[in-house]
Design a protein around this motif. Sequence first.
Motif, PDB file in Angstrom:
ATOM      1  N   ALA A   1       0.829  -1.210   0.000  1.00  0.00           N
ATOM      2  CA  ALA A   1       0.000   0.000   0.000  1.00  0.00           C
ATOM      3  C   ALA A   1       0.862   1.258   0.000  1.00  0.00           C
ATOM      4  CB  ALA A   1      -0.935  -0.006   1.205  1.00  0.00           C
ATOM      5  N   ARG A   2       1.998   1.227   0.708  1.00  0.00           N
ATOM      6  CA  ARG A   2       2.878   2.399   0.771  1.00  0.00           C
ATOM      7  C   ARG A   2       3.677   2.568  -0.506  1.00  0.00           C
ATOM      8  NH1 ARG A   2       4.217   0.193   5.829  1.00  0.00           N
ATOM      9  NH2 ARG A   2       6.348  -0.293   5.125  1.00  0.00           N
ATOM     10  N   ASN A   3       4.169   1.439  -1.032  1.00  0.00           N
ATOM     11  CA  ASN A   3       5.040   1.508  -2.208  1.00  0.00           C
ATOM     12  C   ASN A   3       4.962   0.181  -2.953  1.00  0.00           C
ATOM     13  OD1 ASN A   3       7.118   1.567  -4.093  1.00  0.00           O
ATOM     14  ND2 ASN A   3       8.555   2.595  -2.734  1.00  0.00           N
ATOM     15  N   PRO A   4       4.182   0.105  -4.021  1.00  0.00           N
ATOM     16  CA  PRO A   4       3.973  -1.163  -4.728  1.00  0.00           C
ATOM     17  C   PRO A   4       5.245  -1.807  -5.259  1.00  0.00           C
ATOM     18  CG  PRO A   4       2.337   0.454  -5.404  1.00  0.00           C
ATOM     19  CD  PRO A   4       3.346   1.189  -4.585  1.00  0.00           C
TER      20      PRO A   4
ATOM     21  N   ARG B   1      15.486  -2.772  -0.255  1.00  0.00           N
ATOM     22  CA  ARG B   1      14.405  -1.949   0.295  1.00  0.00           C
ATOM     23  C   ARG B   1      13.457  -2.810   1.143  1.00  0.00           C
ATOM     24  NH1 ARG B   1      11.711   2.715  -1.591  1.00  0.00           N
ATOM     25  NH2 ARG B   1      10.326   3.416   0.099  1.00  0.00           N
ATOM     26  N   ALA B   2      13.128  -3.977   0.662  1.00  0.00           N
ATOM     27  CA  ALA B   2      12.217  -4.849   1.390  1.00  0.00           C
ATOM     28  C   ALA B   2      12.838  -5.335   2.695  1.00  0.00           C
ATOM     29  CB  ALA B   2      11.824  -6.031   0.514  1.00  0.00           C
TER      30      ALA B   2
ATOM     31  N   GLY C   1       7.437  -5.570 -11.688  1.00  0.00           N
ATOM     32  CA  GLY C   1       8.018  -5.141 -10.429  1.00  0.00           C
ATOM     33  C   GLY C   1       7.080  -4.458  -9.468  1.00  0.00           C
ATOM     34  N   ALA C   2       5.856  -4.193  -9.887  1.00  0.00           N
ATOM     35  CA  ALA C   2       4.881  -3.519  -9.023  1.00  0.00           C
ATOM     36  C   ALA C   2       3.889  -4.536  -8.474  1.00  0.00           C
ATOM     37  CB  ALA C   2       4.157  -2.422  -9.795  1.00  0.00           C
ATOM     38  N   TRP C   3       3.744  -4.558  -7.171  1.00  0.00           N
ATOM     39  CA  TRP C   3       2.856  -5.508  -6.513  1.00  0.00           C
ATOM     40  C   TRP C   3       1.468  -4.906  -6.317  1.00  0.00           C
ATOM     41  CZ3 TRP C   3       3.799 -10.542  -4.752  1.00  0.00           C
ATOM     42  CH2 TRP C   3       5.105 -11.001  -4.971  1.00  0.00           C
TER      43      TRP C   3
END
Length: 299
Positions: A31-34, A42-43, A72-74
């Motif tokens: 929600a903050r950063n897909p 980062r994860a 790359g976008a969740w």
Amino acid sequence: MTLAAVRPRFSGHETFACRFAWLPKAVRLIARNPKALSDDERAILELGLGKNMVRALRFWLETFEVASAEAGAWSLLPFGEALFGDDGLDPYIERVETQWLLHWRLSTAVENPLFAWRHILYRRMRPDFTRSELLAEMRAEGERLGYEHSDVTLLQHADVFIHSYLGSLNPASPEDTLDGPLVDLGLLRRLGRRRGADRIEPVFTLTRIPIGEIGGGVVNYAIASYWTARRAGESVVTFRDLAHGEGSPGATLRMETDDLRDHLERWPTLWSYRPSGDAGSITAVADLDPARLLREIYT
């Protein structure tokens, strides 16, 4: 679904069973950063997990059908959005129904089932096993399907199944002592020890679960999901398939057949059950709408 169309998954979990907090934490990060979850460094910083655990978390997000990535976008999948989204039904997995639903989604994939789950839940005749017995069976079954995985890979995969429902047998770190969302279900338990080919080993057994511990709403959702995924277009499903078939509510939720039969008779607004010896047939009285039945579990 033909054998050729089924491609079981043997790995991707990095030998880690899913932990209780992983799914809610990942959903908040998405929600903050897909794109953050696709970036290992980062994860790791955002989630406080090691690199292999981050990779395992990504695997479980996809395998539980909570979220998936594109370029790359969740983003959340419909099941994940319904449970864990902004207005989710149970975003922190506080209800046992959610745990049953996660077990259901994990166990019933049609095209890419987890090999150990498929073998243990649907292919074995006996409910009890040791690790060496399971390894020998999985090796033979894998070879029959045309796969040549090492014993290490197969045993690691089997251990992830065991740890998913019993927790870690020999925790090597504080993280290993944290239970996952499926441990409370009681689907698997230890059953003493017995001698194998060269040593005495722990015995594990699948248990039968009273329908009252699962919940009628979960069972209705499972029936509708099974029907739409594996019997789409069919107006009638046999009781035998519903109770014992691969990916069926009876086999997946480990229900007694009498419990399932009684459940169908208690819900005449949804199902019409016609008994016939040990078989019988079921027709759907209402529209098969798993999404609606999912919401009704929490009302």
